[in-house]
Scaffold this motif. Structure first.
Motif, PDB file in Angstrom:
ATOM      1  N   UNK A  33       1.160  -1.270   0.420  1.00 35.81           N
ATOM      2  CA  UNK A  33       0.247   0.077   0.491  1.00 35.81           C
ATOM      3  C   UNK A  33       0.969   0.907   0.503  1.00 35.81           C
ATOM      4  N   UNK A  34      -0.045   2.176  -1.260  1.00 34.65           N
ATOM      5  CA  UNK A  34       1.337   3.170  -1.236  1.00 34.65           C
ATOM      6  C   UNK A  34       2.145   3.356  -1.969  1.00 34.65           C
ATOM      7  N   UNK A  35       2.644   2.452  -2.496  1.00 40.20           N
ATOM      8  CA  UNK A  35       4.340   2.297  -3.072  1.00 40.20           C
ATOM      9  C   UNK A  35       3.601   2.395  -5.067  1.00 40.20           C
ATOM     10  N   UNK A  36       4.745   2.854  -5.430  1.00 38.55           N
ATOM     11  CA  UNK A  36       4.364   3.143  -6.784  1.00 38.55           C
ATOM     12  C   UNK A  36       5.397   2.804  -8.086  1.00 38.55           C
ATOM     13  N   UNK A  37       4.849   1.841  -8.891  1.00 35.21           N
ATOM     14  CA  UNK A  37       6.293   1.473  -9.305  1.00 35.21           C
ATOM     15  C   UNK A  37       5.770   2.277 -10.741  1.00 35.21           C
ATOM     16  N   UNK A  38       6.638   2.324 -12.099  1.00 26.12           N
ATOM     17  CA  UNK A  38       6.238   2.206 -13.294  1.00 26.12           C
ATOM     18  C   UNK A  38       6.401   1.203 -14.188  1.00 26.12           C
ATOM     19  N   UNK A  39       5.402   0.864 -14.959  1.00 26.73           N
ATOM     20  CA  UNK A  39       5.175  -0.339 -16.038  1.00 26.73           C
ATOM     21  C   UNK A  39       5.492  -0.405 -17.418  1.00 26.73           C
ATOM     22  N   UNK A  83      -2.283   3.029 -17.117  1.00 25.94           N
ATOM     23  CA  UNK A  83      -2.361   2.207 -15.953  1.00 25.94           C
ATOM     24  C   UNK A  83      -1.986   3.867 -14.767  1.00 25.94           C
ATOM     25  N   UNK A  84      -3.010   3.810 -13.752  1.00 19.77           N
ATOM     26  CA  UNK A  84      -3.094   4.524 -12.453  1.00 19.77           C
ATOM     27  C   UNK A  84      -2.494   4.527 -12.096  1.00 19.77           C
TER      28      UNK A  84
END
Length: 268
Positions: A33-39, A83-84
């Motif tokens: 939760x709260x993490x971001x990943x550029x896909x 992707x949001x």
């Protein structure tokens, strides 16, 4: 596609086939939760998302797609345009990317609810894959590829299609092709039991839509995979025989020669 003649080659590249390249071809991301990943952008392949919390939102086939906790999404990566950000949607879960050089799978856009027991089983597949990746070798790569195929097959079961491409192909043939890609050179009765029908019913279905028997369907599909393995890998033909569920190399060689006129080693 003419529904009067649906052949194994029509569906062969709609399901996975073996290739032994893992570099940059498999990503397993555990999102807290709260993490971001550029896909994005991703190379062509398959995207699988298991949502444990929040929402996973994306745009695919020009549609806004959203799944919530307890749901899974499967899609071809080249159909996903947006992707949001995970930090905005509260997404937590697992994102898996498999490149087309590892998993040739023109994945149809689909989603479904996944039960707690199925989540636990999915986690087991993923843990096994990661344990093999940590001690990688040529043999372990094949183990990972097999586990990945099994996981995707497992996640596809009972899914709801979000698009209607290839709707003229009876779902039965997709199920049949997926089973052959998983179990390979087994007799007709084995697949008939898996599909919940008799051997006669399976033969009749195959003949009515393709003009060939179920045994010919299995042989043609396995032959496509055997050729792919011989061309795209450096595996010994004896190893390929085992992978395709032949009792020994001699049996595989006779079978291959009967269908192609050549021995496996000469085909390469």
């Amino acid at each position: 596609m003419n529904t009067d003649k649906i052949l194994p080659i029509d569906l062969y590249h709609a399901v996975s086939t073996a290739n032994l390249t893992l570099e940059s071809s498999l990503r397993i991301i555990h999102v807290e939760a709260g993490q971001d990943h550029e896909l994005l952008p991703l190379e062509p392949g398959t995207l699988a998302v298991i949502c444990r919390g929040g929402k996973f939102e994306c745009k695919a086939l020009e549609k806004e797609i959203s799944i919530t906790a307890g749901q899974v999404l499967l899609a071809a990566t080249d159909e996903v345009s947006e992707i949001s950000r995970f930090s905005e949607t509260g997404f937590e879960g697992i994102v898996i990317y498999a490149g087309s050089d590892l998993l040739i799978n023109r994945q149809r856009l689909m989603f479904r609810t996944i039960t707690p027991d199925e989540l636990e089983e999915s986690d087991l597949y993923i843990r096994l894959m990661q344990s093999q990746i940590e001690r990688m070798s040529d043999v372990r790569v094949k183990v990972v590829e097999s586990l990945l195929r099994a996981l995707i097959f497992f996640l596809q079961q009972g899914g709801h299609l979000a698009d209607d491409r290839d709707s003229e192909v009876p779902p039965f043939f997709h199920d049949f092709a997926l089973l052959i890609s998983r179990y390979h050179h087994y007799p007709v009765y084995y697949f008939a039991e898996k599909l919940g029908m008799t051997s006669t019913e399976l033969n009749n279905k195959c003949k009515s839509h393709s003009g060939i028997s179920a045994a010919e369907w299995i042989s043609q599909y396995v032959l496509l995979e055997a050729k792919d393995l011989l061309i795209k890998t450096r595996l010994r033909p004896s190893r390929i025989a085992v992978m395709l569920n032949f009792s020994n190399y001699d049996t595989f060689a006779r079978w291959f020669r009967r269908h192609t006129g050549e021995l496996p080693g000469n085909w390469r």
